[in-house]
Design a protein around this motif. Structure first.
Motif, mmCIF file in Angstrom:
data_model
loop_
_atom_site.group_PDB
_atom_site.id
_atom_site.type_symbol
_atom_site.label_atom_id
_atom_site.label_comp_id
_atom_site.label_asym_id
_atom_site.label_seq_id
_atom_site.Cartn_x
_atom_site.Cartn_y
_atom_site.Cartn_z
ATOM 1 N N GLY A 135 1.012 -1.550 0.024
ATOM 2 C CA GLY A 135 0.172 0.004 0.042
ATOM 3 C C GLY A 135 0.928 1.203 -0.415
ATOM 4 N N GLU A 136 0.243 2.353 -0.556
ATOM 5 C CA GLU A 136 1.272 3.236 0.625
ATOM 6 C C GLU A 136 1.980 3.186 1.562
ATOM 7 O OE1 GLU A 136 2.576 6.585 -1.537
ATOM 8 O OE2 GLU A 136 0.657 5.811 -2.467
ATOM 9 N N VAL A 137 3.354 3.992 0.851
ATOM 10 C CA VAL A 137 4.201 3.665 2.162
ATOM 11 C C VAL A 137 4.672 5.605 2.669
ATOM 12 C CG1 VAL A 137 6.779 3.642 2.633
ATOM 13 C CG2 VAL A 137 5.214 1.456 2.018
ATOM 14 N N ASP A 138 4.494 6.119 3.472
ATOM 15 C CA ASP A 138 5.610 7.305 4.568
ATOM 16 C C ASP A 138 6.875 7.002 3.891
ATOM 17 O OD1 ASP A 138 5.618 9.602 5.602
ATOM 18 O OD2 ASP A 138 5.096 8.875 7.541
ATOM 19 N N TRP A 139 7.647 7.281 2.996
ATOM 20 C CA TRP A 139 8.721 6.865 2.658
ATOM 21 C C TRP A 139 9.620 8.742 2.876
ATOM 22 C CZ3 TRP A 139 9.774 3.386 0.051
ATOM 23 C CH2 TRP A 139 9.008 2.193 -0.680
ATOM 24 N N SER A 140 9.601 9.239 4.157
ATOM 25 C CA SER A 140 9.935 10.157 5.439
ATOM 26 C C SER A 140 9.737 8.733 6.934
ATOM 27 C CB SER A 140 9.025 11.364 5.548
ATOM 28 O OG SER A 140 7.600 11.261 6.242
ATOM 29 N N ASP A 141 9.296 7.791 6.906
ATOM 30 C CA ASP A 141 9.460 7.139 8.278
ATOM 31 C C ASP A 141 10.799 6.319 7.801
ATOM 32 O OD1 ASP A 141 8.178 6.511 10.849
ATOM 33 O OD2 ASP A 141 8.105 4.455 9.824
ATOM 34 N N ARG A 142 11.242 6.010 8.925
ATOM 35 C CA ARG A 142 12.362 5.135 8.686
ATOM 36 C C ARG A 142 11.792 3.839 8.495
ATOM 37 N NH1 ARG A 142 16.490 2.455 11.396
ATOM 38 N NH2 ARG A 142 18.458 2.219 9.969
ATOM 39 N N ARG A 143 11.591 3.709 9.441
ATOM 40 C CA ARG A 143 10.659 1.880 9.480
ATOM 41 C C ARG A 143 9.901 1.373 8.566
ATOM 42 N NH1 ARG A 143 8.365 -0.081 15.023
ATOM 43 N NH2 ARG A 143 10.611 -0.006 15.636
ATOM 44 N N ALA A 144 8.750 2.599 8.389
ATOM 45 C CA ALA A 144 7.869 1.911 6.735
ATOM 46 C C ALA A 144 9.208 2.332 5.437
ATOM 47 C CB ALA A 144 6.822 3.286 7.211
ATOM 48 N N ALA A 145 9.178 3.220 5.316
ATOM 49 C CA ALA A 145 10.274 3.518 4.361
ATOM 50 C C ALA A 145 11.527 1.496 3.977
ATOM 51 C CB ALA A 145 11.514 3.969 4.273
ATOM 52 N N VAL A 146 12.023 1.257 5.226
ATOM 53 C CA VAL A 146 12.787 0.059 4.722
ATOM 54 C C VAL A 146 11.673 -1.399 4.764
ATOM 55 C CG1 VAL A 146 13.764 -1.744 6.710
ATOM 56 C CG2 VAL A 146 14.250 0.477 6.690
ATOM 57 N N ALA A 147 10.278 -0.870 5.304
ATOM 58 C CA ALA A 147 9.953 -2.677 5.461
ATOM 59 C C ALA A 147 8.889 -2.069 3.614
ATOM 60 C CB ALA A 147 8.496 -1.996 6.258
ATOM 61 N N GLY A 148 8.829 -0.842 3.317
ATOM 62 C CA GLY A 148 8.350 -0.887 1.725
ATOM 63 C C GLY A 148 9.360 -0.603 0.943
ATOM 64 N N LEU A 149 10.314 -1.249 1.230
ATOM 65 C CA LEU A 149 11.389 -1.447 0.657
ATOM 66 C C LEU A 149 11.732 -3.088 0.301
ATOM 67 C CD1 LEU A 149 14.184 1.450 0.786
ATOM 68 C CD2 LEU A 149 12.955 0.888 -1.420
ATOM 69 N N VAL A 150 11.695 -3.423 1.525
ATOM 70 C CA VAL A 150 11.654 -4.726 1.145
ATOM 71 C C VAL A 150 10.399 -4.951 1.024
ATOM 72 C CG1 VAL A 150 11.730 -6.531 3.025
ATOM 73 C CG2 VAL A 150 13.191 -4.562 3.674
ATOM 74 N N ALA A 151 9.614 -5.621 0.974
ATOM 75 C CA ALA A 151 8.310 -5.765 0.103
ATOM 76 C C ALA A 151 8.383 -5.335 -1.445
ATOM 77 C CB ALA A 151 6.898 -5.220 0.996
ATOM 78 N N GLU A 152 8.507 -4.183 -1.572
ATOM 79 C CA GLU A 152 8.707 -4.257 -2.810
ATOM 80 C C GLU A 152 9.771 -4.908 -4.100
ATOM 81 O OE1 GLU A 152 8.959 0.061 -4.660
ATOM 82 O OE2 GLU A 152 10.628 -0.191 -4.660
ATOM 83 N N ILE A 153 10.527 -5.613 -2.903
ATOM 84 C CA ILE A 153 11.906 -5.456 -3.927
ATOM 85 C C ILE A 153 11.810 -7.469 -3.829
ATOM 86 C CG2 ILE A 153 14.593 -6.802 -3.279
ATOM 87 C CD1 ILE A 153 14.985 -4.259 -1.469
ATOM 88 N N LYS A 154 10.658 -8.112 -2.661
ATOM 89 C CA LYS A 154 10.066 -9.211 -2.881
ATOM 90 C C LYS A 154 9.265 -9.111 -4.076
ATOM 91 C CE LYS A 154 10.210 -11.650 1.195
ATOM 92 N NZ LYS A 154 9.255 -11.734 2.425
ATOM 93 N N SER A 155 8.314 -8.244 -4.140
ATOM 94 C CA SER A 155 7.620 -8.352 -5.033
ATOM 95 C C SER A 155 7.956 -8.628 -6.496
ATOM 96 C CB SER A 155 6.605 -7.682 -4.643
ATOM 97 O OG SER A 155 7.625 -6.071 -5.148
ATOM 98 N N ARG A 156 9.112 -8.262 -6.742
ATOM 99 C CA ARG A 156 9.752 -7.875 -8.131
ATOM 100 C C ARG A 156 10.777 -9.150 -8.396
ATOM 101 N NH1 ARG A 156 11.133 -1.688 -9.233
ATOM 102 N NH2 ARG A 156 8.816 -0.984 -9.081
ATOM 103 N N GLY A 157 11.161 -10.376 -6.971
ATOM 104 C CA GLY A 157 12.368 -10.929 -6.862
ATOM 105 C C GLY A 157 11.939 -11.657 -7.550
ATOM 106 N N GLY A 158 12.433 -12.989 -7.481
ATOM 107 C CA GLY A 158 12.174 -14.620 -7.442
ATOM 108 C C GLY A 158 12.978 -15.749 -6.090
ATOM 109 N N PRO A 159 13.578 -16.810 -6.274
ATOM 110 C CA PRO A 159 13.111 -17.313 -5.680
ATOM 111 C C PRO A 159 14.974 -17.533 -4.786
ATOM 112 C CG PRO A 159 13.736 -19.247 -7.630
ATOM 113 C CD PRO A 159 12.740 -17.251 -7.780
ATOM 114 N N PHE A 160 15.777 -16.810 -5.593
ATOM 115 C CA PHE A 160 16.976 -15.945 -5.262
ATOM 116 C C PHE A 160 17.442 -14.268 -4.861
ATOM 117 C CE2 PHE A 160 18.064 -18.723 -9.702
ATOM 118 C CZ PHE A 160 18.051 -20.218 -8.615
ATOM 119 N N THR A 161 15.982 -14.259 -4.541
ATOM 120 C CA THR A 161 16.588 -12.867 -3.145
ATOM 121 C C THR A 161 16.355 -12.842 -2.285
ATOM 122 O OG1 THR A 161 14.577 -12.230 -5.231
ATOM 123 C CG2 THR A 161 14.746 -10.742 -3.586
ATOM 124 N N PRO A 162 17.644 -11.964 -2.026
ATOM 125 C CA PRO A 162 18.120 -12.438 -0.863
ATOM 126 C C PRO A 162 16.940 -12.076 0.238
ATOM 127 C CG PRO A 162 19.369 -10.373 -1.918
ATOM 128 C CD PRO A 162 17.946 -10.931 -2.971
#
Length: 290
Positions: free
Chosen positions: A162-189
């Motif tokens: 969903g919409e991420v508050d990119w100014s909030d460290r915890r929310a931004a980190v969680a948003g980036l992690v979710a984004e990477i995983k959504s675009r990745g595959g079985p070898f994603t870290p």
């Protein structure tokens, strides 16, 4: 030890790091949309340097420690391209091996078309034939492409965040992690690795939200697809079989229109920086052309 350096480029400050010997052939890593140089793993850069390259990675404008702009700033994809060229100028590098990921791949294509004398070789990762992220190449009437078809692999699409508050460290980190995983595959870290990367990205960035908006607005610049046939630099295309942002039609089209381009499929890789599991293949392919 690698140390960040700030350099004046096109009226802004660009942050960069280099690996290896200045006497080796230069290789410029160009990151994706709104992505700092952190996305190019330190060890990946060191291995490229060990293969006999002077490796340069840098923060795009509005990312990392490079000059940041307020949300809505007016710059273009051409400005992003000129930042890459200006950085090479500042380093006294007349021509380099270019390795571009996603948006970085589009910028690398534009450089190869408009400034061919600056390109030794061209490596395009997870990108498209000079088109925007929502465009699909027109393939009507295209003959068979001499590349291996990726094997049929089940693709599971993770739910979008969903919409991420990119100014909030915890929310931004969680948003980036979710984004990477959504675009990745079985070898994603795994999550701990992704969190460390996301924290590093956030901590080195002035305003993630503004950067993402501004890069999206800047876009890829005017299409260069009709000019790709003029590219003379040896071209390597690396593309994940699970890339959903740029499905298989995109790298096939690149392989068709760029003379002599070689398409290599990365099995089980999504729209992501090549994960460690495929580094052996990726490094050997990139370092292959001398």
């Amino acid at each position: 030890m690698v140390t960040e350096t700030m350099m004046p480029v096109n009226g802004i400050q660009v942050c960069l790091e280099t690996f290896g010997e200045r006497t080796d052939p230069p290789l410029l890593l160009i990151a994706g949309e709104a992505s700092s140089m952190d996305w190019w793993d330190d060890e990946f850069c060191r291995r490229l340097a060990a293969g006999g390259r002077f490796v340069i990675r840098y923060d795009h404008r509005d990312t990392g420690r490079s000059t940041a702009f307020p949300a809505g700033a007016a710059y273009s994809g051409a400005d992003l391209m000129n930042d890459a060229l200006g950085l090479l100028d500042a380093l006294g590098v007349p021509a380099a091996h270019l390795v571009g990921l996603s948006l970085g791949g589009a910028l690398a294509q534009r450089i190869a078309v408009e400034h061919p004398h600056r390109v030794l070789t061209l490596t395009l990762i997870a990108t498209s034939a000079g088109l925007g992220p929502d465009s699909v190449p027109v393939l009507a009437g295209v003959g068979p492409v001499a590349v291996r078809t990726p094997p049929a692999t089940e693709v599971r699409v993770r739910p979008a965040t969903g919409e991420v508050d990119w100014s909030d460290r915890r929310a931004a980190v969680a948003g980036l992690v979710a984004e990477i995983k959504s675009r990745g595959g079985p070898f994603t870290p795994d999550d701990p690795q992704l969190r460390r990367l996301a924290e590093r990205v956030f901590d080195r960035s002035a305003d993630l939200g503004a950067a993402r908006l501004n890069h999206r607005r800047a876009g890829y610049g005017a299409p260069v697809r009709d000019r790709l046939a003029a590219i003379e630099a040896p071209t390597l295309i690396l593309h994940g079989t699970l890339d959903q942002r740029f499905p298989a039609e995109h790298p096939r089209e690149l392989a068709r229109v760029i003379p002599g381009a070689r398409l290599v499929w990365l099995e089980g890789v999504g729209h992501e920086v090549p994960p460690r599991a495929v580094w052996g293949r990726v490094l050997s392919e990139i370092l292959g052309p001398a």
